[in-house]
Design a protein around this motif. Structure first.
Motif, mmCIF file in Angstrom:
data_model
loop_
_atom_site.group_PDB
_atom_site.id
_atom_site.type_symbol
_atom_site.label_atom_id
_atom_site.label_comp_id
_atom_site.label_asym_id
_atom_site.label_seq_id
_atom_site.Cartn_x
_atom_site.Cartn_y
_atom_site.Cartn_z
ATOM 1 N N LEU A 137 -15.100 3.821 -16.684
ATOM 2 C CA LEU A 137 -14.148 4.634 -15.844
ATOM 3 C C LEU A 137 -14.004 3.970 -14.766
ATOM 4 C CD1 LEU A 137 -15.972 8.377 -16.065
ATOM 5 C CD2 LEU A 137 -13.899 7.574 -17.465
ATOM 6 N N LEU A 138 -12.384 3.900 -14.356
ATOM 7 C CA LEU A 138 -12.107 3.495 -13.069
ATOM 8 C C LEU A 138 -11.063 4.348 -12.191
ATOM 9 C CD1 LEU A 138 -12.130 1.036 -11.152
ATOM 10 C CD2 LEU A 138 -10.066 0.076 -12.045
ATOM 11 N N THR A 139 -11.816 4.853 -11.315
ATOM 12 C CA THR A 139 -10.930 6.121 -10.408
ATOM 13 C C THR A 139 -10.644 5.419 -9.192
ATOM 14 O OG1 THR A 139 -12.544 7.551 -11.584
ATOM 15 C CG2 THR A 139 -10.940 8.482 -9.806
ATOM 16 N N LEU A 140 -9.205 5.654 -8.548
ATOM 17 C CA LEU A 140 -8.981 4.940 -7.588
ATOM 18 C C LEU A 140 -8.018 5.966 -6.867
ATOM 19 C CD1 LEU A 140 -7.945 2.851 -9.958
ATOM 20 C CD2 LEU A 140 -8.127 1.452 -8.239
ATOM 21 N N PRO A 141 -8.140 6.104 -5.664
ATOM 22 C CA PRO A 141 -7.304 6.841 -4.553
ATOM 23 C C PRO A 141 -6.081 6.360 -4.499
ATOM 24 C CG PRO A 141 -8.700 5.458 -3.077
ATOM 25 C CD PRO A 141 -9.038 5.277 -4.593
ATOM 26 N N LEU A 142 -4.879 7.333 -4.427
ATOM 27 C CA LEU A 142 -3.218 6.954 -3.996
ATOM 28 C C LEU A 142 -3.276 6.838 -2.546
ATOM 29 C CD1 LEU A 142 -3.362 7.006 -6.850
ATOM 30 C CD2 LEU A 142 -1.082 7.429 -7.229
ATOM 31 N N ALA A 143 -3.160 5.983 -1.774
ATOM 32 C CA ALA A 143 -2.802 6.560 -0.289
ATOM 33 C C ALA A 143 -1.537 6.255 0.008
ATOM 34 C CB ALA A 143 -4.037 5.723 0.578
ATOM 35 N N ASN A 144 -0.951 6.941 0.798
ATOM 36 C CA ASN A 144 0.519 6.639 1.207
ATOM 37 C C ASN A 144 0.453 5.904 2.649
ATOM 38 O OD1 ASN A 144 -0.111 8.272 3.686
ATOM 39 N ND2 ASN A 144 0.942 10.076 2.759
ATOM 40 N N HIS A 145 1.805 5.503 2.863
ATOM 41 C CA HIS A 145 1.701 4.609 4.258
ATOM 42 C C HIS A 145 1.041 5.082 5.597
ATOM 43 C CE1 HIS A 145 5.036 7.338 5.292
ATOM 44 N NE2 HIS A 145 5.032 6.908 6.520
ATOM 45 N N GLU A 146 0.881 6.484 5.578
ATOM 46 C CA GLU A 146 -0.126 6.937 6.673
ATOM 47 C C GLU A 146 -1.514 7.049 6.554
ATOM 48 O OE1 GLU A 146 1.796 10.856 7.281
ATOM 49 O OE2 GLU A 146 3.446 9.893 8.515
ATOM 50 N N GLY A 147 -1.820 6.623 5.143
ATOM 51 C CA GLY A 147 -3.208 6.627 4.945
ATOM 52 C C GLY A 147 -3.804 7.878 4.328
ATOM 53 N N SER A 148 -2.930 8.830 4.195
ATOM 54 C CA SER A 148 -3.359 10.120 3.593
ATOM 55 C C SER A 148 -3.226 9.983 2.126
ATOM 56 C CB SER A 148 -2.222 11.421 3.853
ATOM 57 O OG SER A 148 -2.213 11.274 5.238
ATOM 58 N N ILE A 149 -4.500 10.611 1.527
ATOM 59 C CA ILE A 149 -4.621 10.379 0.091
ATOM 60 C C ILE A 149 -3.555 11.531 -0.569
ATOM 61 C CG2 ILE A 149 -6.136 10.500 -1.965
ATOM 62 C CD1 ILE A 149 -6.574 8.308 0.090
ATOM 63 N N ILE A 150 -2.498 11.089 -1.440
ATOM 64 C CA ILE A 150 -1.664 11.903 -2.241
ATOM 65 C C ILE A 150 -2.113 12.037 -3.640
ATOM 66 C CG2 ILE A 150 0.036 11.532 -0.365
ATOM 67 C CD1 ILE A 150 1.446 9.856 -2.533
ATOM 68 N N GLY A 151 -3.041 11.212 -4.197
ATOM 69 C CA GLY A 151 -3.278 11.559 -5.545
ATOM 70 C C GLY A 151 -4.565 10.750 -5.995
ATOM 71 N N SER A 182 -1.453 1.845 -4.454
ATOM 72 C CA SER A 182 -1.164 2.009 -3.025
ATOM 73 C C SER A 182 0.467 2.075 -3.015
ATOM 74 C CB SER A 182 -1.568 0.754 -2.121
ATOM 75 O OG SER A 182 -2.962 0.961 -1.905
ATOM 76 N N SER A 183 0.795 0.783 -3.793
ATOM 77 C CA SER A 183 2.476 0.570 -3.997
ATOM 78 C C SER A 183 2.966 1.952 -4.603
ATOM 79 C CB SER A 183 2.884 -0.610 -4.741
ATOM 80 O OG SER A 183 3.964 -0.563 -5.008
ATOM 81 N N ALA A 184 2.209 2.467 -5.756
ATOM 82 C CA ALA A 184 2.647 3.725 -6.425
ATOM 83 C C ALA A 184 2.690 4.714 -5.410
ATOM 84 C CB ALA A 184 1.797 3.862 -7.649
ATOM 85 N N ALA A 185 1.724 4.846 -4.653
ATOM 86 C CA ALA A 185 1.551 6.137 -3.924
ATOM 87 C C ALA A 185 2.597 6.312 -2.821
ATOM 88 C CB ALA A 185 0.264 6.227 -3.013
ATOM 89 N N ILE A 186 3.284 4.699 -2.178
ATOM 90 C CA ILE A 186 4.348 5.041 -1.308
ATOM 91 C C ILE A 186 5.500 5.201 -1.745
ATOM 92 C CG2 ILE A 186 5.290 3.067 0.260
ATOM 93 C CD1 ILE A 186 2.843 1.928 0.798
ATOM 94 N N THR A 187 5.681 4.532 -3.280
ATOM 95 C CA THR A 187 6.988 4.905 -3.930
ATOM 96 C C THR A 187 6.987 6.415 -4.235
ATOM 97 O OG1 THR A 187 6.999 2.643 -4.971
ATOM 98 C CG2 THR A 187 8.182 4.472 -5.848
ATOM 99 N N LEU A 188 5.800 7.070 -4.661
ATOM 100 C CA LEU A 188 5.798 8.417 -5.062
ATOM 101 C C LEU A 188 6.027 9.369 -3.873
ATOM 102 C CD1 LEU A 188 5.162 10.581 -7.074
ATOM 103 C CD2 LEU A 188 2.634 10.350 -6.632
ATOM 104 N N GLU A 189 5.619 9.187 -2.650
ATOM 105 C CA GLU A 189 5.871 9.555 -1.710
ATOM 106 C C GLU A 189 7.288 9.520 -1.244
ATOM 107 O OE1 GLU A 189 3.828 10.419 2.947
ATOM 108 O OE2 GLU A 189 4.419 8.158 2.175
ATOM 109 N N ASN A 190 7.931 8.455 -1.208
ATOM 110 C CA ASN A 190 9.143 8.540 -1.037
ATOM 111 C C ASN A 190 10.233 9.482 -1.734
ATOM 112 O OD1 ASN A 190 8.800 6.323 1.242
ATOM 113 N ND2 ASN A 190 8.974 4.622 -0.108
ATOM 114 N N GLN A 191 9.810 9.342 -2.962
ATOM 115 C CA GLN A 191 10.384 10.101 -3.893
ATOM 116 C C GLN A 191 10.169 11.393 -3.594
ATOM 117 O OE1 GLN A 191 12.867 9.134 -5.901
ATOM 118 N NE2 GLN A 191 12.570 6.988 -5.268
#
Length: 526
Positions: A137-151, A182-191
């Motif tokens: 298992l590999l579990t990772l946080p998704l952090a947006n550009h502000e550093g908040s975990i969104i997923g 990280s890239s996915a989180a920022i893209t996701l947050e933008n959307q």
């Protein structure tokens, strides 16, 4: 490893161009699986349920069993969300995904069955149900550009590309997958931000439409039904296999542009006085002034009786005849005030004759029974609006255009003013406000013209008229198509494509549905 980074760059560029959030969720999982050669994965999004922060299952994939849940699959993930906090308010650190959320760094587990730091009962229950073995298992946080975990992103069972055996996740891949996360989180947050802005715009637009409808019971629901009918006609146009509309199509942005224009097509009515929108009789203003005229008649009748007494007139029949004539004239004006029938020249002459009657007001001054303005209004040939009032109401389209053209619409909504501002134009160039011809009008603007007219004809909530039957509405619309009022090709599609039927079944009263065969209403019919 260089190839992996190059692959990451390619994936990141692809993700940044995705605008569909559901598809973006899927692409995040698919990209992570591709980079790590993993058999499955789950994407969790931070959400709130009943005032508590949770991780919501958004997408779940397992290649061994071809499981595709969430995203664009149409099948939601059937698992309860993971609570991020315990009932006492302390962080939930027993669940690996919640742990990663709170500690904000990846957790790499080589063998789930030998792991004792976390409660993996959910994973093991899945294994037992499906006859599967979740190992690495590999579990990772998704952090947006502000550093908040969104997923949180969790990958399961890294595989050897050569023989398919399950391996631990390579620690060297963690920075690469982390960069993807990280890239996915920022893209996701933008959307999500874009979708949030769109949701806010939609709500604001619909609030404006509801406010316009609320201004007048005469147009209640109009601004909400016209978009529905416009979209029905646009769908029929997109499905056309032949004829002038065979190549007509709308992409997602164009559909949204049409919806926005349809919802805002009457926004200029916010500037139209309520007294005109609510003008159900010719003399109606803040109140119906026919009541004042009836009061004057009552005074004139009383004064006529007094005159007979003072003159010593001993002929009761003559008095009764004079009073009966006055009452008949008053009843005539009451009928004329309704505006439900065409006002012929002889009726207009009668109004002017009645206006010549004289009565004595409370000051003792002699006054005409009707003012010049009342005569003008009572002599309106059709409906309840004078030419000046009709121009004032029609001016709402100019206000609509001015309002919409003043807004900084983005490029994908640039044609909203043209679509919304063209629904009172005619294909023969005799419409308003710009007198555009058919060739100068876009298909969507012409669609909205038909939708606006048909909704108004068939509306069931206009207090000044009974709901019009389909046969009459279609006959009127057919005549408009023949006389250059509405686009004949769109009218033909409206009839032959069954748009009128689908709309009628959804919005009209049963007693209005008197048409089963549309053939007599096609342009080819006699």
């Amino acid at each position: 490893m260089l190839a992996a980074y190059e692959h990451l760059l390619k994936i990141t560029l692809a993700l940044s161009g995705e605008r569909d959030i559901a598809r973006l969720y899927e692409q995040i999982i698919e990209a992570a699986q591709e980079l790590t050669h993993s058999d499955g994965g789950t994407l969790y999004i931070v959400d709130e349920r009943d005032g508590h922060a949770v991780l919501r299952f958004e997408v779940l994939r397992n290649d061994t069993f071809s499981i595709r849940l969430g995203g664009t699959s149409g099948t939601p993930v059937p698992f309860a969300p993971i609570g991020l906090f315990l009932p006492d308010g302390t962080p939930n650190l027993s669940n690996i995904c919640a742990y990663v959320y709170h500690h904000r760094h990846p957790v790499n587990i080589a063998d789930a069955y030998s792991e004792d730091r976390f409660d993996l009962s959910g994973t093991l229950a899945f294994d037992q149900k499906w006859g599967y073995r979740s190992q690495s298992l590999l579990t990772l946080p998704l952090a947006n550009h502000e550093g908040s975990i969104i997923g949180v992103l969790q990958l399961i069972n890294a595989k050897n590309p050569a023989d398919g055996t399950v391996l631990p996740f390579d620690p060297a891949l963690e920075p690469i997958v982390g960069a993807l996360a990280s890239s996915a989180a920022i893209t996701l947050e933008n959307q999500q931000l874009l979708q949030g802005h769109r949701n806010l715009l939609d709500a604001f637009i619909k609030a404006i439409a509801q406010a316009i409808d609320a201004k007048s019971p005469h147009t209640s629901g109009h601004c909400q039904r016209v978009p529905v009918l416009t979209e029905m006609l646009a769908e029929a146009a997109c499905e056309a296999k032949d004829g002038p509309l065979r190549n007509f199509t709308l992409n997602d942005d164009e559909w949204y542009e049409l919806r926005v224009a349809a919802w805002l097509h009457d926004c200029g009515k916010l500037a139209t006085p309520d007294s005109l929108l609510d003008k159900s009789t010719k003399l109606h203003s803040l109140c119906d002034r026919i009541e004042g005229i009836k009061t004057r008649f009552a005074a004139l009748i009383a004064q006529t009786q007094l005159r007979h007494v003072r003159q010593g007139n001993s002929d009761p029949a003559a008095l009764e005849a004079e009073i009966a004539a006055l009452r008949d004239d008053c009843a005539f004006l009451e009928r004329a005030n309704l505006g439900s029938e065409f006002m012929h020249a002889e009726d207009q002459a009668r109004v002017r004759r009645i206006a010549g009657y004289r009565w004595i007001d409370h000051t003792g001054a002699t006054q005409p029974l009707l003012t010049e303005h009342e005569v003008e209004l009572l002599c309106i040939e059709r409906g309840t609006l004078s030419n000046a009032e009709r121009d004032r109401v029609n001016d709402h389209i100019n206000v609509t255009i001015q309002m919409l053209e003043s807004l900084p619409f983005p490029r994908e909504l640039a044609r909203v003013p043209e679509y919304a501002g063209g629904h009172h134009e005619r294909v023969d160039g005799k419409g308003y406000p710009r007198g555009l011809t058919r060739e100068q009008m876009s298909w969507p603007a012409r669609m909205m013209a038909i939708a606006d007219i048909f909704e108004a004809l068939t509306a069931r909530d206009r207090p000044y008229k009974a709901p019009m039957k389909l046969s009459q509405a279609l006959s009127i619309l057919k005549k408009m198509a023949q006389q250059g009022h509405v686009d004949p090709d769109l009218y033909q599609l409206f009839v032959e494509g069954g748009v009128w039927r689908r709309y009628a079944e959804a919005f009209l009263l049963p007693e209005q549905l008197d048409v089963s065969d549309a053939a007599p209403y096609t342009l080819e019919s006699a």
